[in-house]
Design an enzyme around this catalytic site. Structure first.
Site, PDB file in Angstrom:
ATOM      1  N   THR A   1       0.856  -1.423  -0.115  1.00 10.36           N
ATOM      2  CA  THR A   1      -0.034   0.035  -0.109  1.00 10.36           C
ATOM      3  C   THR A   1       0.868   1.355   0.033  1.00 10.36           C
ATOM      4  OG1 THR A   1      -0.054  -0.003   2.474  1.00 10.36           O
ATOM      5  CG2 THR A   1      -1.747  -1.188   1.359  1.00 10.36           C
TER       6      THR A   1
ATOM      7  N   TRP B   1     -20.718  13.755  11.955  1.00  9.52           N
ATOM      8  CA  TRP B   1     -19.569  13.568  11.180  1.00  9.52           C
ATOM      9  C   TRP B   1     -19.892  14.599   9.943  1.00  9.52           C
ATOM     10  CZ3 TRP B   1     -15.900  10.976  12.491  1.00  9.52           C
ATOM     11  CH2 TRP B   1     -16.335   9.784  13.637  1.00  9.52           C
TER      12      TRP B   1
HETATM   13  N1  LIG Z   1     -12.978   7.133  -6.766  1.00 11.73           N
HETATM   14  C1  LIG Z   1     -12.569   7.348  -5.303  1.00 11.73           C
HETATM   15  N2  LIG Z   1     -13.281   8.160  -4.826  1.00 11.73           N
HETATM   16  C2  LIG Z   1     -12.890   8.352  -3.449  1.00 11.73           C
HETATM   17  N3  LIG Z   1     -11.962   7.838  -2.696  1.00 11.73           N
HETATM   18  C3  LIG Z   1     -10.970   6.896  -3.596  1.00 11.73           C
HETATM   19  C4  LIG Z   1     -11.507   6.629  -4.895  1.00 11.73           C
HETATM   20  N4  LIG Z   1     -10.515   5.622  -5.290  1.00 11.73           N
HETATM   21  C5  LIG Z   1      -9.806   5.540  -4.182  1.00 11.73           C
HETATM   22  N5  LIG Z   1      -9.937   5.966  -3.242  1.00 11.73           N
HETATM   23  C6  LIG Z   1      -9.341   6.252  -1.762  1.00 11.73           C
HETATM   24  O1  LIG Z   1      -7.981   5.342  -1.996  1.00 11.73           O
HETATM   25  C7  LIG Z   1      -8.176   4.304  -1.188  1.00 11.73           C
HETATM   26  C8  LIG Z   1      -7.234   3.205  -1.714  1.00 11.73           C
HETATM   27  O2  LIG Z   1      -5.938   3.781  -2.082  1.00 11.73           O
HETATM   28  P1  LIG Z   1      -4.655   2.929  -2.278  1.00 11.73           P
HETATM   29  O3  LIG Z   1      -4.961   1.396  -2.226  1.00 11.73           O
HETATM   30  O4  LIG Z   1      -3.878   3.257  -3.465  1.00 11.73           O
HETATM   31  O5  LIG Z   1      -4.072   3.366  -1.276  1.00 11.73           O
HETATM   32  P2  LIG Z   1      -3.979   4.319  -0.068  1.00 11.73           P
HETATM   33  O6  LIG Z   1      -5.421   3.840   0.915  1.00 11.73           O
HETATM   34  O7  LIG Z   1      -4.168   5.944  -0.513  1.00 11.73           O
HETATM   35  O8  LIG Z   1      -2.692   4.110   0.906  1.00 11.73           O
HETATM   36  P3  LIG Z   1      -2.506   3.278   2.172  1.00 11.73           P
HETATM   37  O9  LIG Z   1      -3.560   2.203   2.018  1.00 11.73           O
HETATM   38  O10 LIG Z   1      -1.190   3.018   2.356  1.00 11.73           O
HETATM   39  O11 LIG Z   1      -2.996   4.437   3.289  1.00 11.73           O
HETATM   40  C9  LIG Z   1      -9.463   3.876  -1.037  1.00 11.73           C
HETATM   41  O12 LIG Z   1      -9.692   3.328   0.251  1.00 11.73           O
HETATM   42  C10 LIG Z   1     -10.427   5.138  -0.956  1.00 11.73           C
HETATM   43  O13 LIG Z   1     -10.078   5.929   0.270  1.00 11.73           O
HETATM   44 MG   LIG Z   2      -5.634   2.095   1.835  1.00 10.51          MG
END
Ligand SMILES: Nc1ncnc2c1ncn2[C@@H]1O[C@H](COP(=O)(O)OP(=O)(O)OP(=O)(O)O)[C@@H](O)[C@H]1O
Ligand SMILES: [Mg+2]
Ligand SMILES: Nc1ncnc2c1ncn2[C@@H]1O[C@H](COP(=O)(O)OP(=O)(O)OP(=O)(O)O)[C@@H](O)[C@H]1O
Ligand SMILES: [Mg+2]
Lengths: 550, 550
Positions: A184, A445
């Site tokens: 991640t 919230w």
């Molecule tokens: N279309 C979207 N709209 C809103 N949020 C999004 C969208 N796509 C992804 N996300 C956000 O990104 C997250 C997933 O991102 P990713 O797996 O790339 O890593 P990260 O969650 O940013 O990093 P880490 O898990 O290391 O903290 C989702 O859980 C959500 O919060």
């Molecule tokens: Mg994440």
């Protein structure tokens, strides 16, 4: 009773074999770090992936061994995807934008045996070398002519391939065998490894094929993956594109708006995939040049919420926007925002409101939302709760990390996303926030995503972020952080509160406004709220400033 | 090393759940045998399939039990697909066009416990009853008002559903569990059972999703399955359509050209699937009315070779034709004729020549061609051999039929199709004949398909078939059998030999011509060469007629 059908393992190698045989006319174009534009096709790519696989075996790589990559989007990176996974080794893509610490942590945690790096990253590796596993071997992804002096005792990619056989029947093994590994991005904490299987990678692509992605791109798709091959399999495109015979145009390391514009225009790209910050850059380039690149007709955006204002701008230019939601832990596609064709003629406003949502779940992905006590909430469009997911493309745990696994999985075996969401009766998912980014004001919230979305629509705002700041009475209050379009014409707090007040309650409006030059970004190009919170840790709420601070 | 992804069983029930939740706006229209036009949607269909599943359980149906259907294409038949398979029982679709003998053989061989029949088939069942398993129970697929007097002690479908719960979580079981059963149509011998699994049915649809079918139909697909639900899962449409949210328009029992034309026109059908004989009927209706139904833009044709002349006629009307090849034993899709978009601008002649071929393999299906000694032949477009196939949608044997299984499978575990084919370097499959229909003249093979294809293009020919007749010197010689467009304006042998001679060698030309009123058809609507050979068994080659016969 069991049926009587063949049971063939779903393997990643089958995808490349298929593309080489059935889609020989498709092309793969790469802007390389060496500087030129490289052109190839799937039959050639297969030959070279086969050569690579033999070279890996000669270097002692066996099933299950982790082989790392540190590279931009280009043909050699794609060859690595297939050459490594094809023999049952694990293709571990490392995000070069991670901090040195995280990079060292990841390479050590994964116990990588080999690392393939683009020229760009040689200096960084030389610096890190002493902190990386001592038996790690280095391969530089270039030819002999471009090999730099280096202290890594590094091998040369093209020399490795030279003289190897270029045809083989790929080995067969169970479809649950690990194929690739991605950590991640560390937005919310220490990187954790998602260990994808051959089955999950193949099914993820097949699922995308029936979930609107393929039909929306059209048969003559020429795809620009701005999403990096080094993070979550570039949203599955290295598998999906060869499967459907789409062309790929890899941008290398030049991801600014102007470079992307030029590449899209000169290569006739029809579909471009990336995070919102990337499209911000492209929109600026389009404004500058007075029009969109003619061939571009579709954008897939995700990774963080795409502001409605951004979606509208693209749609008005004649570029269809598909807003998708996903996660590293989901390979990554979870939902997509393609409109049902039955409402294609709905008023613009209605369509855009829908497009700003995260859309409908992809085939093969199950959703549930639960409240704090773990109780399932109805899909009534009102009830909010943490979103849990289930499916063949979802992790069952993290690689060698029991504590994180325990925290993420619930008793029914579902994975907790950490996202707060509601689901409408017609299946539409709406993300309200990451649980960690929600603002808790007086026990209620407030969604930072909602506030950002509206603020970003203001003409004087280039991008907006909202974080919680502490407040003695309300616990937390929202603070609006803005990058202005023009530093000589800043929007006022009043203007922004008026705009937001049109659709949100007065107690939800931000009390203050802070300007920054640029948003801090995470390793995957998202706005880093962690960094924002850190850099604004001295911030004091206006109501408290009288008390000796203002 | 195993990966760390969830392993969810691929189950058929998941498809309907998905459609009900994500595609509530799609519609399912049925021309019923009761006479009216019935309209429903996936959420309603799911509720009723759930009710059916509870009713089945109350009737004592358990996992693995075979439940038969004898029905046209309509919504109740689709409910049966999901209600039966959803609880792990086996949906055994019986082809009502089979002979009474075959029907009795099949129901006995499958050991069906229940049979669901359309009103149409009640009289036939009453006649067969004494020859069918004595504990077989009958359900008539209609409501109380339409229940006929009958000697079957039959239950009423709508009464069965009444009062049952309409929601459930479907049971989970391994994905290799049998889901449905279909016997081959008996073109070449006694019917043999293909026992599909949940995995094979789901993967078959997912594979179609990345193999051109979905993108070619477009997002607003309104599909007319003329292919029967009672044979090979109507080419997978009962699974594919709900997955992608396409509308379904079921034609019931009215499959003549005029009825199809009317239904396509009034319901705005965009994509129609069926065998060549069906499209012959539609072309005649189009000719009569002076134009195609406006909405119709695509036809999928397979089951036997679609003559090039037919493909060209449709394409000239602005209807894209996709020529697909498949088999009962393949669920059934094996290949498709969508043109690679890179050659979309090739000259008409070149495109049509390609479209008359059987096209490129679908994702997940492997091909090999072998000669008589079992040696693999190169994919050079010239070498011919028997086509063998492999894939998750291919049978590993026949249901309870070891002898047939042994004959069909080779040592490497591939399935022998009985089709003679060549494969071009660009992946294009070309079927030359069924091995049993090839004509062996003087030690050389002549393809009956090639001859038929050319003969069918003659303006005076409505349809053409070629069979082998024996010859003392050459062993076999081709005999051309023709249905003339106009019985007052018959084509001459000379005319047809001239036309065929333009592209085939003189020794391959048919020596004689026979006219028939109509072609005998098999149970799936293909020209029955078995019947033709039987009815022409007294035929004597012209060269031999002097010898006491002519
Ligand atoms: N279309 C979207 N709209 C809103 N949020 C999004 C969208 N796509 C992804 N996300 C956000 O990104 C997250 C997933 O991102 P990713 O797996 O790339 O890593 P990260 O969650 O940013 O990093 P880490 O898990 O290391 O903290 C989702 O859980 C959500 O919060
Ligand atoms: Mg994440
Ligand atoms: N597009 C096509 N072109 C030529 N032949 C085709 C095509 N599609 C199907 N066929 C023929 O149909 C066969 C499969 O048909 P199906 O499984 O419906 O039953 P059948 O073979 O006709 O009957 P049986 O197996 O009982 O003899 C293929 O093996 C092939 O010979
Ligand atoms: Mg057959």
């Amino acid at each position: 009773m069991m049926g009587l059908m063949m049971h063939r393992p779903l393997l990643v190698s089958e995808i490349l074999d298929y593309a080489a045989e059935v889609h020989p006319l498709a092309s793969v174009v790469s802007r390389t770090v060496e500087g030129d534009l490289h052109r190839t096709d799937y039959p050639t790519l297969r030959k070279r992936a086969v050569q690579l696989s033999f070279a890996l075996e000669k270097l002692g790589i066996r099933m299950g061994d982790r082989v790392a990559t540190l590279a931009w989007n280009g043909f050699r990176h794609l060859e690595l995807y297939y050459g490594i996974s094809g023999i049952g080794a694990v293709c571990h893509t490392i995000n070069p934008r991670l901090s040195a610490e995280q990079l060292i942590y990841i390479a050590g945690h994964a116990q990588d045996r080999l690392i393939f790096a683009d020229l760009t990253f040689v200096p960084a590796l030389e610096k890190l070398k002493d902190h990386l596993p001592s038996d790690l071997r280095y391969v530089i992804m270039t030819d002999r002519a471009h090999m730099p002096e280096n202290s890594l005792d590094a091998l040369c990619y093209e020399e490795l391939l030279e003289g190897q056989d270029d045809d083989r029947q790929w080995p067969e093994f169970p479809e649950d065998t690990a194929a690739s590994l991605c950590y991640t991005s560390g937005t919310t904490g220490e990187p954790k490894g998602a260990l994808y299987t051959h089955r999950s990678n193949v099914l993820h692509s097949l699922q995308a094929g029936v979930s609107g992605f393929v039909v929306d791109m059209g048969e003559d798709a020429r795809i620009l993956p701005v999403v990096p091959l080094f993070h979550v399999n570039a949203w599955g495109l290295p598998y999906l594109a060869p499967m459907i015979g789409a062309d790929l145009v890899f941008p290398g390391s030049a991801l600014d708006g102007d470079s992307l514009y030029d590449l899209i225009e000169s290569e006739g790209v029809t579909s471009a995939w990336g995070v919102p910050t990337i499209w911000q850059g492209l929109q600026d380039a389009i404004d500058k040049r007075g029009g969109k690149p003619p061939s571009l007709r579709q954008i897939v955006v995700g990774g963080s919420a795409a502001p409605r204002a951004m979606i509208e701008r693209f749609e008005k230019m004649g570029i269809r926007v598909n807003h998708a939601w996903g996660m590293t832990e989901m390979s990554p596609i979870g939902s997509h925002g393609f409109l049902p064709w039955q409402i294609a003629d709905a008023p613009f406003e209605e369509r855009m409101a829908r497009k700003a949502m995260q859309g409908r779940r992809a085939y093969g992905v199950d959703f549930k939302i639960v409240d704090d006590s773990g109780k399932r909430q109805p899909h009534d469009g009102k009830s909010k709760g943490e979103l849990y997911v289930r499916g063949n493309n979802v992790v069952s745990g993290y690689f060698d990390n029991e504590a994180a696994t325990e925290k993420a999985m619930d008793a029914e075996g579902w994975f907790g996303t950490g996202d707060v969401a509601s689901i409408r009766p017609d299946g539409y998912l709406q993300l309200h926030d990451r649980a960690k980014d929600l603002i808790k004001s007086g026990g209620e919230w407030i969604s930072s995503i909602d506030l950002e979305n509206i603020a970003a629509a203001h003409t004087k705002v280039a991008s907006a972020a909202v974080i919680a700041v502490s407040h003695p009475k309300w616990d937390e209050r929202p603070l609006l952080v803005v990058v202005a379009r023009d530093s000589d014409d800043l929007p006022t707090l009043e203007e922004l509160r008026d705009l937001i007040g049109e659709s949100m309650a007065s107690w939800q409006l931000p009390d203050d406004l802070v300007f920054v030059e640029a948003m801090p970004l995470t390793a995957t190009g998202k706005i880093s709220k962690l960094t924002l919170r850190e850099s604004l840790s001295d911030y004091v709420h206006p109501e408290l400033r009288g008390e000796g601070n203002g």
